[in-house]
Design a protein around this motif. Structure first.
Motif, PDB file in Angstrom:
ATOM      1  N   SER B 166       8.223   3.386   2.608  1.00  0.00           N
ATOM      2  CA  SER B 166       8.428   4.341   1.516  1.00  0.00           C
ATOM      3  C   SER B 166       7.998   5.739   1.965  1.00  0.00           C
ATOM      4  N   TRP B 167       8.191   6.702   1.071  1.00  0.00           N
ATOM      5  CA  TRP B 167       7.723   8.065   1.327  1.00  0.00           C
ATOM      6  C   TRP B 167       6.208   8.081   1.416  1.00  0.00           C
ATOM      7  N   GLY B 168       5.616   7.162   0.692  1.00  0.00           N
ATOM      8  CA  GLY B 168       4.157   7.071   0.696  1.00  0.00           C
ATOM      9  C   GLY B 168       3.613   6.906   2.105  1.00  0.00           C
ATOM     10  N   LEU B 169       4.385   6.220   2.944  1.00  0.00           N
ATOM     11  CA  LEU B 169       3.959   5.987   4.322  1.00  0.00           C
ATOM     12  C   LEU B 169       3.742   7.306   5.069  1.00  0.00           C
ATOM     13  N   MET B 246      -1.125   4.057  -0.323  1.00  0.00           N
ATOM     14  CA  MET B 246       0.090   4.868  -0.143  1.00  0.00           C
ATOM     15  C   MET B 246       1.058   4.189   0.809  1.00  0.00           C
ATOM     16  N   THR B 248       1.251   0.908   1.645  1.00  0.00           N
ATOM     17  CA  THR B 248       1.794  -0.388   1.263  1.00  0.00           C
ATOM     18  C   THR B 248       2.471  -0.367  -0.107  1.00  0.00           C
ATOM     19  N   GLU B 249       1.939   0.426  -1.035  1.00  0.00           N
ATOM     20  CA  GLU B 249       2.529   0.429  -2.374  1.00  0.00           C
ATOM     21  C   GLU B 249       3.294   1.706  -2.658  1.00  0.00           C
ATOM     22  N   GLY B 250       3.079   2.720  -1.822  1.00  0.00           N
ATOM     23  CA  GLY B 250       3.820   3.965  -2.002  1.00  0.00           C
ATOM     24  C   GLY B 250       3.187   4.905  -3.012  1.00  0.00           C
ATOM     25  N   THR B 251       2.066   4.525  -3.607  1.00  0.00           N
ATOM     26  CA  THR B 251       1.442   5.418  -4.593  1.00  0.00           C
ATOM     27  C   THR B 251      -0.052   5.547  -4.314  1.00  0.00           C
TER      28      THR B 251
END
Lengths: 464, 289
Positions: B166-169, B246, B248-251
Motif C-alpha cells: 500500500s501507500w502506507g509502505l 503503516m 502492514t495495514e496502511g494506516t
C-alpha cells in the motif's frame, strides 16, 4: 594582502592538564557541563592534581616567517600546536589564526589498515578537506612524491611505518594553506625522504606562508627557521632569532646531558658515524642535482668518529694526575673538502659547569681545509685544572663562525686525581676540599698586606 | 571559537576559553556550515568503514541479516510451540516478528553508531581538525546502508505471504528515517560521556537487552492498563508500532504519540548536537596522549 601581517597571534595562552586519569575524566565532565551552561570559569587557578602544560605563552608569526619550537619531551610543544589548530581550547588568553590552517600533527592519521594505499589517499585527502576533483588531479603527484608507485594497491597494514609517513606527507605536500603547523613528522622516513621533505619545507617557507615547526633536529631549526621559541615545562624560556635560541637551548641541553652521562660514566662513541656518512653522501648527491638552499649556506657536516684523551705517554686514559699533560684526540670524517673548519672545546666541571673554552673561534685561526678521515689533537701542557670530574663538549663551526658543522655535544670525560697535588702548597685542614668544591682551575697569585702604606707581609702561591 | 573574514578574504578564527554558546547565532551558523562541508568526508568515511567491514569477512553482507533473523526465528519457534503466548497478530506472526526484529536491529544499530564511530576515531579526533559532524553523518550513513539490506528480508516476506503493498509502505520506509534519527539522538546524547567512561558502553548493552522486552517488538502492543504505559514512557514504541502498522495495514493507528515523539526527538537531536560540538575539544584534551 600585506606582506607582513601576523597570521598567527598567541596572547598569554595557558593550558592546564591533569596528571591523574580518573580526576582528569571527572574534570572533563565538569568542563562539559560548564561549557553547555556557559558558566565562565576562572582559568587562572589550578584545580587539585592539575599542572600548567603551558603558561602565558605569547608570540606571533607573520607571513613568510617560520617559527621553530624547541624544548624537551613534554615541554608543551604538541599542546601548543593542538591549541593553535583548535583541537583543544585554551584556559586563558586568546589565539587568532588568519587564513587556511593545515596542521601536520600526525601523518596518515585515519589510515585504514585493510584498505589499499590508493583508497587511503582518497580518505585522508577528504579528512584534510581536499575536494574530490582536486584529489583526482593530485593523485599522480602524490604517488610520484611518495615514491611508492608499486605499493599503491597494497593494503596499508603491509606498509612499514616509514612508508605510511611518506604517503601521509605526500598528501599534505599537495595542499596550499596559509598557515602550516608541523609536529615532528619529518623525523620519520629514510634520510633521502627526509631531505625531500626539508626541501619542500624550504620552498613553503619562501612562498609567503606562516609556519610553525616542532622538531628535535636543531639543525633543521637553524637551517630553516627565522625565529624560535624555547619552551620548558610550559614556560617560555626564550623567544627570538632562531640561531640565538638554538644556541642557548644547546648549552642547556649540554649541561643536562653531561650530568646524565657523567652519572652513568658513559664515554662518547661515534655510534652514528655510519649513518651520518650515508646521510652526507646521499644529501650531497641530491644537493648537486637539485640545489637545496638553506639559511645557513655551505652547511657541510663533520662526523666525529671517536674522541679520546691521551696521557703524557700517548695512551688513552680517563684518569690523569694533577698537572700532567693532557691531549684531546678527535677522529673526524668529512664527505667533502671543508675549508677552515673551526674546532672548539668547552671544558665543564661537574660541579660548576663550563669554565673555560679552548677553541679556534677564540684563537682566530684554523686549518686550511679538512677532507676525509683525519685526526685533530689539542694538547694542554700541564693544565692547572684541579682534582675533580670534568667533561669536554665539542662543537665545530664553519669558517665564518656561523654555521654549525658539528652541533655542540659532550664527547669526553676525564678525572684529575689527587696525585701530585702537593704541587700546590696545601695548608690548613680544609684545603683539598675547597679546591674540589670551589676551584676547577688554579690561578697563581700573590697576597700583599699593607699597614700605614707599608708592605708588611707577602704570600706567594704558585704552581710548580 | 569565532569565525570572521578580513578585508582580504582570509578567514579568521579566534580561540578563547569562553563557551561558543555565548554567541549562539555564530555557533548555529558554523554548525550549518560544518554540516554542509562534512557531507563529502562523511561519504568517504562511510564507504571506508563499509569496505573495510566486508573485506575482512567471509559472510560479508550476510551479517546484516543474521542477527535479526536469528532472533525472529527463536520467537517464531517459541510461539509455534505455545511456550511464548501472545494474542493473535493482524498479519502472519513470522512477518510480524521478523519486521519487529529488523526494525529493532536498525534502532539499536543507530543507537550505537555515534558512540562506536567516535570511539573508532580517537586518532582522527586528537590529531586532525575536521568537521566532527562527518563522524555522526557517516554513522547514520552506515546504519541506512545496513537498514537497506535488512529491509530486503521484509520485502521477501511480503511477497511470500502476499501482503498487499500500500501507500502506507512508502510512509513506513520514510518513517524508518525517524527511527534511525531517534536512535542517533539517544546515542549522541550519551557519546560525550561514553568517550570519558567505558561504563556507558557496558550499560548500553544491558539496557538495550531489557529495552527489547519492554518494546512491542515480538508481541503486539499491549491493550490493558498498566502495560499500555510501556508505549507511553518508551519513546521507541510509538515509532516502531507506527512503522509496522503503516507497512502492514496502511494506516497510522495512533498518530498523536507518533508525532509527539518525532517532534521531541528533532528538538532533542538539535540539543544533543550542540552539546556534542561543545564537548569535543574537552574530550580531545582528556583522551589525547
Amino acid at each position: 594582502m600585506s606582506q607582513n601581517e601576523a597570521l598567527i597571534t598567541c596572547e598569554n595562552v595557558s593550558k592546564k592538564f591533569c596528571k591523574d586519569l580518573k580526576q582528569s575524566l571527572w574534570y572533563g565532565v565538569k568542563d562539559i557541563t560548564n561549557e553547555v551552561l556557559t558558566i565562565r570559569k576562572d582559568g587562572t587557578k589550578l584545580r587539585p592534581g592539575e599542572f600548567w602544560s603551558l603558561r602565558n605563552v605569547s608570540f606571533e608569526v607573520r607571513r613568510g616567517e617560520m617559527l621553530g619550537l624547541v624544548g624537551q619531551n613534554g615541554a608543551g610543544k604538541s599542546t601548543l600546536l593542538k591549541l593553535l589548530c583548535g583541537l583543544i581550547k585554551p584556559d586563558t588568553g586568546k589565539i587568532t589564526m588568519k587564513g587556511q590552517v593545515q596542521a601536520l600533527i600526525e601523518l596518515g592519521a585515519g589510515f585504514n589498515p585493510i584498505l589499499t594505499g590508493r583508497e587511503n589517499v582518497y580518505i585522508n585527502a577528504a579528512v584534510l578537506g581536499i575536494p574530490r576533483e582536486k584529489i583526482d588531479e593530485a593523485i599522480p603527484h602524490i604517488i610520484e612524491f611518495s615514491g611508492l608507485k608499486d605499493f599503491m594497491d597494497m593494503p596499508v597494514n603491509k606498509y612499514s611505518s616509514g612508508m605510511k609517513s611518506r604517503l601521509g606527507f605526500s598528501i599534505i605536500a599537495q595542499l596550499d594553506p596559509d598557515i602550516i603547523l608541523i609536529d615532528e613528522v619529518l623525523a620519520v622516513g629514510d634520510m633521502a625522504f627526509q631531505e625531500k621533505c626539508m626541501r619542500r619545507m624550504d620552498s613553503l617557507r619562501k612562498s609567503d606562508k606562516a609556519i610553525i615547526f616542532v622538531t628535535h633536529s636543531l639543525y633543521q631549526v637553524e637551517a630553516l627557521c627565522n625565529k624560535a621559541l624555547w619552551i620548558d615545562k610550559g614556560n617560555v624560556i626564550q623567544y627570538g632569532e632562531a640561531s640565538e635560541v638554538v644556541r642557548a637551548y644547546l648549552d642547556d641541553q649540554e649541561r643536562r646531558s653531561m650530568e646524565e652521562s657523567r652519572k652513568e660514566g658513559v664515554k662518547y662513541q661515534g655510534r652514528t658515524t655510519e649513518m651520518t656518512k650515508a646521510y652526507l653522501k646521499s644529501r650531497d648527491e641530491q644537493r648537486e642535482s637539485e640545489g637545496l638552499e638553506t639559511l645557513n649556506k655551505n652547511k657541510d657536516l663533520i662526523a666525529i668518529e671517536n674522541v679520546e684523551i691521551v696521557n703524557a705517554e700517548g695512551k688513552p686514559d680517563t684518569e690523569f694526575p694533577f698537572r700532567s699533560d693532557l691531549t684531546v684526540r678527535i677522529h673526524y670524517y668529512t664527505q667533502a673538502r671543508i675549508e677552515t673548519p673551526l674546532f672548539n672545546m668547552r671544558i665543564f666541571s661537574k660541579r660548576w659547569g663550563g669554565f673555560t673554552e679552548a677553541g679556534m673561534l677564540i684563537d682566530g685561526s684554523g686549518p686550511d681545509s679538512v677532507e676525509g678521515s683525519g685526526i685533530v689533537e689539542c694538547c694542554f701542557a700541564s693544565p692547572p685544572i684541579t682534582p675533580g670530574d670534568y667533561s669536554i663538549t665539542l662543537f665545530i663551526r664553519s669558517k665564518d663562525g656561523i654555521a654549525n658543522l658539528f652541533n655542540m655535544r659532550t664527547v669526553a670525560w676525564f678525572r684529575i686525581t689527587d696525585e701530585n697535588i702537593e704541587k700546590i702548597s696545601l695548608k690548613g685542614p680544609m684545603a683539598l676540599n675547597h679546591i674540589r668544591q670551589g676551584s676547577p682551575i688554579y690561578l697563581n697569585r700573590t697576597w700583599k698586606f699593607y699597614r700605614d702604606g707599608q708592605l708588611t707581609d707577602m704570600i706567594e702561591a704558585t704552581l710548580q | 571559537m569565532k569565525r570572521k573574514t578580513t578585508h582580504n578574504n582570509l578567514p579568521v578564527v579566534e580561540y578563547t576559553p569562553d563557551s561558543s554558546l555565548r554567541n549562539p547565532l555564530a555557533m548555529f551558523k558554523s554548525m550549518w556550515k560544518d554540516l554542509l562541508s562534512s557531507k563529502e568526508l562523511a561519504l568517504r568515511l562511510m564507504s571506508r568503514d563499509i569496505k573495510a567491514q566486508y573485506r575482512q569477512s567471509i559472510f560479508g553482507i550476510l551479517w546484516a541479516f543474521i542477527p535479526p533473523v536469528a532472533t525472529a526465528f527463536v520467537f517464531i519457534v517459541l510461539n509455534q510451540r505455545q511456550i511464548f503466548n501472545i494474542r493473535t497478530t493482524d498479519i502472519p506472526y513470522p512477518v510480524f516478528v521478523m519486521f519487529g526484529t529488523v526494525l529493532w536491529a536498525i534502532f539499536v544499530e543507530s543507537l550505537n553508531a555515534p558512540i562506536q564511530t567516535v570511539a573508532a576515531s580517537h586518532v582522527l579526533l586528537t590529531k586532525i581538525t575536521f568537521p566532527k559532524e562527518a563522524l555522526i553523518l557517516s554513522g547514520i550513513g552506515k546504519v541506512v546502508f545496513n537498514a537497506g539490506i535488512k529491509l530486503l528480508i521484509i520485502f521477501g516476506l511480503f511477497v511470500y505471504y502476499r501482503i498487499p503493498i500500500s501507500w502506507g509502505l512508502l510512509f513506513a520506509l520514510l518513517s524508518i528515517v525517524l527511527l534511525i534519527l531517534l536512535g542517533t539522538t539517544i546515542g549522541l546524547a550519551l557519546t560525550p560521556l561514553s568517550v570519558l567512561y567505558q561504563d556507558i558502553i557496558q550499560m548500553l548493552t544491558v539496557v538495550t537487552g531489557l529495552w527489547f522486552f519492554i518494546t512491542p517488538v515480538v508481541y503486539p502492543p499491549p491493550v490493558n492498563f498498566p502495560f499500555t504505559l510501556l508505549s507511553v514512557i518508551n519513546p521507541v514504541s510509538p515509532i516502531l508500532i507506527g512503522i509496522r502498522d503503516m507497512a502492514t495495514e496502511g494506516t497510522l493507528n495512533n498518530p498523536i504519540p507518533f508525532f509527539s515523539v518525532s517532534a521531541l526527538m528533532l528538538i532533542g537531536l538539535l540539543i544533543t548536537w550542540v552539546v556534542f560540538r561543545l564537548s569535543i575539544p574537552i574530550l580531545v584534551e582528556r583522551i589525547s596522549s
